[in-house]
Structure formats: C-alpha cells, structure tokens
Scaffold this active site. Structure first.
Site, mmCIF file in Angstrom:
data_model
loop_
_atom_site.group_PDB
_atom_site.id
_atom_site.type_symbol
_atom_site.label_atom_id
_atom_site.label_comp_id
_atom_site.label_asym_id
_atom_site.label_seq_id
_atom_site.Cartn_x
_atom_site.Cartn_y
_atom_site.Cartn_z
ATOM 1 N N LYS A 1 1.007 14.622 0.815
ATOM 2 C CA LYS A 1 -0.543 14.721 0.466
ATOM 3 C C LYS A 1 -0.604 16.159 0.214
ATOM 4 O O LYS A 1 -1.560 16.754 -0.318
ATOM 5 C CB LYS A 1 -1.407 14.188 1.381
ATOM 6 C CG LYS A 1 -1.318 13.071 1.572
ATOM 7 C CD LYS A 1 -2.464 12.278 2.536
ATOM 8 C CE LYS A 1 -2.221 10.979 3.003
ATOM 9 N NZ LYS A 1 -2.930 10.118 2.023
ATOM 10 N N THR B 1 -8.331 6.870 -1.709
ATOM 11 C CA THR B 1 -9.658 6.259 -1.760
ATOM 12 C C THR B 1 -10.871 7.314 -1.758
ATOM 13 O O THR B 1 -11.999 7.301 -2.245
ATOM 14 C CB THR B 1 -10.007 5.088 -0.826
ATOM 15 O OG1 THR B 1 -9.317 5.356 0.326
ATOM 16 C CG2 THR B 1 -9.337 3.679 -1.588
ATOM 17 N N LYS C 1 -7.926 14.166 4.776
ATOM 18 C CA LYS C 1 -7.106 13.119 4.497
ATOM 19 C C LYS C 1 -6.153 13.464 5.815
ATOM 20 O O LYS C 1 -5.951 14.245 6.504
ATOM 21 C CB LYS C 1 -6.520 13.128 3.131
ATOM 22 C CG LYS C 1 -5.907 14.226 2.841
ATOM 23 C CD LYS C 1 -5.507 13.967 1.155
ATOM 24 C CE LYS C 1 -6.415 14.183 0.302
ATOM 25 N NZ LYS C 1 -6.828 12.906 -0.287
ATOM 26 N N ARG C 2 -5.192 12.065 6.139
ATOM 27 C CA ARG C 2 -4.150 12.383 6.885
ATOM 28 C C ARG C 2 -3.419 13.554 6.538
ATOM 29 O O ARG C 2 -3.172 13.982 5.423
ATOM 30 C CB ARG C 2 -3.287 11.128 7.123
ATOM 31 C CG ARG C 2 -3.986 9.948 7.589
ATOM 32 C CD ARG C 2 -4.132 10.300 9.049
ATOM 33 N NE ARG C 2 -3.029 10.199 9.875
ATOM 34 C CZ ARG C 2 -2.380 9.578 10.738
ATOM 35 N NH1 ARG C 2 -2.834 8.123 10.501
ATOM 36 N NH2 ARG C 2 -1.180 9.609 11.375
ATOM 37 N N LYS D 1 -14.562 8.389 -3.456
ATOM 38 C CA LYS D 1 -16.018 8.917 -2.613
ATOM 39 C C LYS D 1 -16.375 10.184 -3.070
ATOM 40 O O LYS D 1 -17.795 10.252 -3.446
ATOM 41 C CB LYS D 1 -15.448 8.602 -0.960
ATOM 42 C CG LYS D 1 -15.161 7.386 -0.482
ATOM 43 C CD LYS D 1 -14.511 7.504 0.729
ATOM 44 C CE LYS D 1 -13.805 6.229 1.185
ATOM 45 N NZ LYS D 1 -13.051 6.469 2.270
ATOM 46 N N HIS E 1 0.718 -1.391 -0.006
ATOM 47 C CA HIS E 1 -0.015 -0.031 0.042
ATOM 48 C C HIS E 1 0.858 1.466 0.026
ATOM 49 O O HIS E 1 0.109 2.314 0.261
ATOM 50 C CB HIS E 1 -0.896 0.144 1.228
ATOM 51 C CG HIS E 1 -2.109 -0.758 1.319
ATOM 52 N ND1 HIS E 1 -3.179 -0.744 0.873
ATOM 53 C CD2 HIS E 1 -2.001 -2.303 1.749
ATOM 54 C CE1 HIS E 1 -4.025 -1.921 0.823
ATOM 55 N NE2 HIS E 1 -3.275 -2.721 1.448
HETATM 56 C C1 26W Z 1 4.634 1.166 9.742
HETATM 57 C C2 26W Z 1 3.869 2.302 9.694
HETATM 58 C C3 26W Z 1 2.862 2.164 8.497
HETATM 59 C C4 26W Z 1 1.298 2.022 9.020
HETATM 60 C C5 26W Z 1 0.666 1.785 7.829
HETATM 61 C C6 26W Z 1 3.048 2.521 7.268
HETATM 62 C C7 26W Z 1 2.313 2.323 6.202
HETATM 63 C C8 26W Z 1 0.967 2.327 6.759
HETATM 64 C C9 26W Z 1 -0.188 2.098 5.512
HETATM 65 C C10 26W Z 1 0.424 1.121 4.131
HETATM 66 C C11 26W Z 1 -0.405 3.447 5.083
HETATM 67 C C12 26W Z 1 -1.710 3.573 4.464
HETATM 68 O O1 26W Z 1 -2.617 3.528 4.821
HETATM 69 N N1 26W Z 1 -1.528 3.670 2.968
HETATM 70 C C13 26W Z 1 -2.678 4.112 2.124
HETATM 71 O O2 26W Z 1 -3.443 2.903 1.633
HETATM 72 C C14 26W Z 1 -4.576 2.916 0.846
HETATM 73 C C15 26W Z 1 -5.219 1.983 0.542
HETATM 74 O O3 26W Z 1 -4.669 1.074 -0.471
HETATM 75 C C16 26W Z 1 -4.200 3.901 -0.343
HETATM 76 O O4 26W Z 1 -5.246 4.389 -0.791
HETATM 77 C C17 26W Z 1 -3.351 5.335 -0.091
HETATM 78 O O5 26W Z 1 -2.604 5.834 -1.146
HETATM 79 C C18 26W Z 1 -2.286 4.707 0.828
HETATM 80 O O6 26W Z 1 -1.549 5.958 1.108
#
Ligand code: 26W
Length: 811
Positions: A550, A652, A544-545, A656, A356
């Site tokens: 971003k 995503t 968003k975050r 929406k 992701h």
């Molecule tokens: C270790 C810390 C950590 C925790 C969570 C690193 C990375 C993450 C996730 C992978 C971050 C995340 O939410 N990524 C998002 O995933 C969405 C669903 O696929 C995408 O639509 C977003 O673009 C992406 O940033």
C-alpha cells in the site's frame, strides 16, 4: 417504515428505561441511557424481523447466504435509526430528557470483527441486500475478541485485546435452540451396506455451535435480514465432570478452554497466510454449523433437497469458507443419501466464490497431514473431488504434467484452497476490472481456460447510506437541497449534481461543508493527539492497513523530501498541508510496524520544527476503525490511493473518499481505474507505473532500485535520511525500511514511482490554489460516485451470480 411521533417515543423510552434500570432517567449515566435506547430500538426492529422471516418462509424465495470469516460492522445504532426512519424523532425526544443522541452513539463499541477491506465489504453488502429487499443473510464467527485495539506508545504500535462484549451487545440474540454440532478429529468407518458404501464418523470430538443473530435493517422498507454468528461451546454447557474421571478437574477445564478457543479471537492477519490449526478449526466450525443450519431450515419448511440450488445460494468471501464445498457434499452424500454426481451438481450450482487478493503470500494452502487428522471425512471428500477433477485434466491435457500439477487441488503435501474454490463453484469473481483481468490472464490462467464461463467481474462498492447520508450529514443535506432526495434510493442520481458543480454558489457551499467537517476533525485530533492543526490547510489522508504494497513508505519519503525543501527554502510557496495517517499493522509484521514508527518520528520532527510549521504537519491517529473512518473521510481533501499497480485488488476507501468530495491521487490500480474512467483525467491525479510495466518487471526482472537511488539526488537524500539520524538518533531504527528499499531491491517499486508521485503532488498543490476550481472537481467526483454504491454491486451479484428474485420498492 416506522411511523412514530415524539410523544409516543418519549413514553416508550421512559418505560423502557425504568423497566431496565429500576430508576428515573435523570439518575442514570450515559451507558444506562444508551442501553435503554438500544433495547427499545431492538424491540421495534424485532417486529420487522419476525415479519420478514415469516414472509421468506411463505414466499419460498431464494435465500442467499454470505459466508465470511469477517464482518466489520462498526456501530449499529445510528444506522438502524436512519434505516428505520426515526433518527430525527429520536434525537428530538431524547433532547427533551436532556440527552444528546450523539453522546450515546459514541458509547457503542465498534463491532470490529474484521481486518479491513474484505470484512467491511461484507458489512456493506449486508446493508445493500436488506435495503434492496434481497433475502440475503450473513454467516460468520462471533469472536469474543475482535480486531485488536491499537495503542501508540513511544511511537510504536502496541496491541491490546478488543473486549467489545464487555458491556454486552444489545443487537444480538442468542438462539441456543438453533445450535448445531460440529465434529472434529476421530476416524471414519467405511462399511458396505447393500452394495453401497456408508461412511460413519466415529470417536470425534463434538463442539457445540451456538448462533447469535443480529438483525440487518433495510432502508425504510420493513425488511430485517439476519447476520448469524456462531460461538463455540462444549456440548454440555456445564463442565462435563462425569466424562472426566475424578481428579481430572483441570483436564475438564482445559477441554472447555480448547473448545471455546475456536471462537475466541479474530486472526489479525489480512495479507499473510500461516497454516495455523486453530484457524482451520475456525473455518470448518462456522462453515459446518452454517451449512447444517441452512439445510435443517430448508428441510423444516418442506424443501426438496434435489432442488436446493434453486432455493439457496451460498457465497464464499475469499477462500476462508471454502470448506462449505466439501461440507455440503458431506451432508448430501452421508446424510441425505444422494449420489456423488447429483450431490456435485447441487453443490457447484449452490456455491459461488469471490477472490480478494492476488498476493501469493496470502493464498491459503493447508498441510494435508494436519487437515486429515482434524477433518477425516472432509478430507476423504476433498480427495475424491481432486481425483475426479484430475481425471478430467488428464484426458484434456495429455502429457502436460506441469500444467496438471499446477492446477491440482492436492499437491506438494498441501490442499490449495483457491483451486478447490474454483472447481467447486459455478462462479468466480474478482473485485475490480483490472483485478479480474489479472486473475484470468495471470493468476488463475489455467483454470480460466478450463472454465472460462465461471469467471466474471463484480467491481466492489460501499453503502452510500452509512458512508454519505449518515456520516456526512452536512454534505447530504446540501445534496438534497440541490438535487432532491432521489439519490438516497437511487445513488446514481447523484449525477444530477454534476451541472451544479460548475456553479460558484454550490462550490462555496461545498467548501463550507468541508470546512465544518475539517474543524470537527481538527478538534478531535487536538483532543486525541494534542496536535494543533489548521483546518484551512489541505487535509491529505492515507488511512488503511499498513502494508508494504500500500506504500505508506512512498508517502513518507515524499513528506521527508518536502521537509528538506522547506528547510532550504523557507519562503517556498506551497499550500499548507496536514498529512493524516491511520491504520493497523499485523502484530507479526515487522516492516509494517517499523513504518508506523517512521510516521510517528516524522511527525515528531516536523511538528516540532517551527520553521516549517505554518506549512506542514503530520499526524498518526491511533486505532483506526469504522467509527474513526466515519470522522476522517468527510473531512478529507486529498485521498491517497498509491498502491503498487496490480497489487490492490480493488480498494474501497477510494470510493468512500470520492463520495465525500475528496480529490484522489492514485496509481492505475484496482478500482482507481474505474474511478478515473468515471470522472475523467481532469478530475483525478494519476501517477506511477502501468500494470504492464509492473508485470514486465515481475516476469522478466531488470529493476534495480540502487540505480534509481544513485541517479536521483532527491531519492538518494531521503533514503539516506532514513539512516542518518534525521528522524531518530538510533540510526538503525528504520533499518528494515531502508534494507527493504535498497538491499532487497524495493519489491513494491517505491523508488521507481517516487518522481512521478512528487510531480503529482505538486499538481495537487497548484490545483488547490484555485479553491473554486478545486470544489468543482470535488463536486464532479461526488456526482460520479453513485455507481460505486454497493447497491449497484449487489444488484450485479443478485442477477449475475445468485439468481435471486429482485423486488425493488418504489421503482
Ligand atoms: C489468510 C490471511 C488473509 C486474510 C484476509 C489473507 C487475505 C485476506 C483478505 C482477502 C485481504 C483483504 O481484505 N483484501 C481486500 O479486499 C477488499 C475487498 O474486496 C479489496 O478492496 C482490497 O483491495 C483487498 O486488499
């Protein structure tokens, strides 16, 4: 589907209420009324749930388990009522008791067990799996505290713990009889028995994993799948005083706390990896419990372990659950006595992995020393996987040591989880076309050449049931009146709306619906923030975050630029706009927190300057979460999807917004590209660098932000406004943002894209002047949004990765 008439429902509710609270309905408060309703609905669901489980046990169909550290479900009541098909009956029945269903819905705490995109995707996937009759279940952690609550105090983010279970949770069922033991620490005793090596884990610290199950109800199809979340407890639930000698009472409590800490709180970081031992414990904890319980259930129903991969699919949501690979190997080797080769075949065929993110700083790498101590047997297995894999590499890439060391699982004293995930699974997918291309060609290039057939794309999606039908009833009613109801079960049927989008009458209706949604949001903003906004202005939204990639900063700089212009030319003819922001910053991410402060200071300055107030307003809504998104998105005119190209894997919220009839202003990043391909260039506003340009700079250098600042007067001015007292008397207040752009050469190319962003925004302004044309574009966006339903995504996972049998009802 449940058939229930109003009178039956009323009786049932009254009974439930009395049994639960021992008093008449009129005497109670809304919380009690909510609890009675939730509990009644749960009773209805339980019948469906039991039947579904029975059906799965009898049919023996393939079961999918979606392993994820995060499930961002939001509220469930409204969704469950809709999916059961009893929303209307329930609303009317409650009205007879003078109860407003909406008010009760708002009492439900959001289930916020996720950070953002990845967690919400998991929730949409659960909804789609249930609604498509796919036997797919979730497996994760029941965090006692979810994603923190965000307060804004003096313009700054303050984190407060999210005690979401305070009033209880009507949807979950604790299942102590289905508990599992997870083993940490200790040593592994290796013995030879009849020429075979046996591995016994001794002196470990046992942790009891107790499951809490939540039903996931499908849309009007009598299916309820299961989300199983694990909670950590000490093995004997009472303090085990006897194992601690007398006088060690405090130690006993410390021990209890250290065990319970495992499922205490969700880590609030979603783009920056820190090698914290507690997080590793969390990962192994839920993965081990989940895997053990899957195998136990499979065995109990007579499954042949050698055929496990035909009956079970385990999907890992990013690398966080990668230990599912060595854990399944452990069970097959040590508990089932299967040979390595056979175990490896079963494991790799069972497991599939989604990536992701390509942000390097988010990639998980665990220090070997820490890992080995915590999970000695799992480490041995990882070592063996690495050994066999490297042997393959040595024979393939003779003398190419650099390449081999890049590709290894164990290197530089670390375990690289992404490499382990690719090697130990049969499928690796990205979440949008561009993202998958970057994985193949850049990020995981070597691995792609080694295993080209593993790599595939599955563009993300969102459930149109929650994000359109439930949260935008005005729009979904209009759609039903215009094109019928078929889009509910077949979201791509939304395309029939396209020809109506050209009709003046429909455009006016779209405008009317949007206006009502905007009025509601304006009301909410007034109540929450005390800011009066004009529902006739353009609602321009970035929620968003908060993260540098971003580029909320780009949005800010452009608002600052517009503000300068308006002050200089008070008669400037622009469409009035309200800029709405929301989002949380990771607590330790200083820059992101500084961006929140900047937004709030811009809001203060702009909103209190009467000379521009009939033209622009700025609002930061605190505590962004699923239920807030459901209020904001239906009221949005302009959707800001402005990440640095290549950095947003998919996004995503872009989908929406599109589905709710907003016009997107976007870079060609993530799924924005596919949205553009669907609607065509005339129905989206694209700006900024291409992926090629960005990759070129990243690989070859040559970008200099100071040059842009020196050459472009408008850029120069807004950058200086950050530090000249315009937005805060303390000139150092936004220093970190300034330094990021200038001193550290603007890693995310904000200044580079500034001019083209301003142009794109001006284009939006012009487009909005013709409201009929604008609504036509919105209508076209809605019509083309059906392919972004997670139903499409899940069908692709099911046929392309999991090999589950698809049974579509009413096809
Ligand atoms: C270790 C810390 C950590 C925790 C969570 C690193 C990375 C993450 C996730 C992978 C971050 C995340 O939410 N990524 C998002 O995933 C969405 C669903 O696929 C995408 O639509 C977003 O673009 C992406 O940033």
């Amino acid at each position: 589907m449940l058939t229930l008439d109003k009178e039956t429902f009323k009786k049932a509710y009254e009974n439930k209420y009395k049994n639960l609270h021992g008093e008449e309905i009129e005497e109670g408060n809304n919380q009690q009324k909510y609890e009675a309703l939730g509990s009644l609905i749960r009773d209805y669901v339980i019948r469906i749930w039991m039947n579904t489980n029975k059906k799965y046990n009898i049919s023996g169909e393939k079961q999918v388990y979606y392993f994820s550290m995060e499930f961002l479900l939001g509220r469930l009541l409204g969704d469950v009522l809709m999916n059961l098909g009893i929303m209307q009956v329930c609303k009317e029945a409650l009205l007879d008791f003078n109860i407003d269903l909406r008010e009760l819905e708002e009492l439900e705490q959001d289930q916020g067990l996720g950070n953002g995109g990845l967690g919400r995707l998991a929730a949409c996937f659960l909804d789609s799996m249930a609604s498509l009759n796919i036997a797919g279940h979730g497996c994760g952690i029941r965090y006692k505290y979810g994603f923190f609550e965000q307060k804004i105090i003096n313009g700054k983010q303050v984190e407060v713990s999210d005690n979401w279970l305070r009033e209880g949770n009507v949807w979950e069922r604790r299942k102590p009889d289905k508990s599992e033991i997870v083993k940490f620490g200790g040593e592994v005793k290796v013995q030879e028995l009849n020429g075979n090596l046996t591995f016994t884990h001794v002196n470990f610290e046992p942790v009891l994993a107790v499951p809490y199950d939540t039903p996931i109800v499908g849309y009007e199809n009598d299916v309820a799948n299961t989300l199983r979340l694990w909670s950590a407890e000490t093995v004997s639930n009472e303090f085990d005083y006897s194992s601690f000698s007398r006088g060690e009472f405090l130690k006993a409590i410390e021990y209890k706390n250290s065990v319970e800490a495992i499922s205490q709180v969700l880590y609030p970081e979603d783009s920056f990896y820190e090698g914290k031992i507690l997080r590793l414990k969390q990962q192994y904890f839920f993965v081990s419990a989940g895997m053990q319980s899957i195998i136990r259930h499979f065995r109990k129903h007579g499954g042949n372990i050698l055929l496990l991969d035909e009956k079970i699919a385990v999907h890992i949501n990013d690398t966080h659950p990668t230990l599912a690979i060595p854990e399944l190997m452990r069970i097959l080797l040590d508990e089932e006595g299967i040979s390595w080769d056979e175990a490896w075949r079963i494991t790799t065929n069972t497991i599939s992995y989604t990536n992701h993110t390509i942000l390097a700083e988010a990639l998980e790498k665990w220090p070997i020393e820490m890992f080995k101590q915590l999970l000695p047997r799992i480490y041995m297995i990882v070592e063996e996987i690495n050994k066999r894999y490297c042997e393959e590499l040595w024979s393939k890439y003779i003398d190419q040591w650099d390449k081999i060391s890049r590709m290894a699982i164990l290197a530089d004293g670390q375990i690289r989880m992404a490499n382990l995930a690719v090697v130990g699974s049969h499928s690796v997918n990205g979440v949008a076309k561009l993202h998958t291309d970057i994985l193949k060609k850049e990020e995981m290039r070597d691995l792609y050449y080694l295993y080209p057939n593993k790599f595939n794309n599955k563009t993300n999606g969102i459930t149109h049931r929650r994000w359109l039908i439930k949260s935008n009833t005005g729009l979904s009613n209009l759609l039903m009146e215009t094109i019928g109801e078929s889009f509910i079960k077949h979201p791509t049927d939304l395309i029939y709306f396209e020809k109506h989008a050209h009709e003046k009458g429909v455009q006016e209706e779209l405008n009317r619906v949007k206006k009502i949604n905007k009025e509601k949001l304006a009301d909410r903003i007034y109540k929450k923030n005390g800011i009066v906004i004009d529902p006739a202005s353009i609602f321009d939204v970035q929620v968003k975050r908060i993260h540098a990639y971003k580029r909320q900063t780009l949005n800010c700089l452009r608002i600052m630029d517009l503000y300068n212009h308006l002050r200089e030319n008070p008669n400037l003819e622009i469409e009035p706009r309200t800029f709405i922001f929301a989002g949380k910053a990771a607590p330790g991410y200083y820059l992101a927190k500084n961006i929140i402060e900047l937004i709030n200071c811009i809001a203060d300055t702009v909103n209190n300057d009467p000379s521009v107030n009939d033209k622009i307003k700025v609002v930061f809504m605190n505590n962004y979460k699923v239920s807030l998104a459901e209020e904001i998105i239906p009221a949005t005119d302009v959707s800001e999807q402005i990440s640095t190209t290549t950095k947003e894997a998919s996004g995503t919220s872009n989908m929406k917004f599109m589905m709710n009839g907003a016009v997107t202003i976007a870079t060609l990043d993530g799924a924005n590209i596919e949205i553009r391909d669907e609607v065509g260039n005339d129905n989206i506003v694209i700006f900024g660098m291409t992926a090629r340009e960005v990759l070129n700079y990243l690989q070859n250098g040559g970008y200099c932000s100071i040059d842009i600042c020196n050459e472009n007067k408008r850029v120069n001015r807004v950058v200086n406004d950050l530090i000249n007292g315009t937005y805060h008397k303390d000139r150092d207040r936004f220093k970190s943002i300034y330094e990021n752009l200038i001193t550290y050469n603007d890693e995310f190319f904000v200044l580079k894209d500034f001019e083209s962003y301003v142009k794109a925004q001006n284009k939006i302004d012009n487009m909005y002047k013709n409201i009929h044309k604008w609504q036509e574009i919105c209508g076209i966006n809605i019509a083309h949004s059906g392919v972004f339903s997670s139903d499409r995504t899940i069908q692709q996972y099911a046929t392309g990765i999991w090999g589950s049998e698809l049974i579509y009802k009413n096809l």
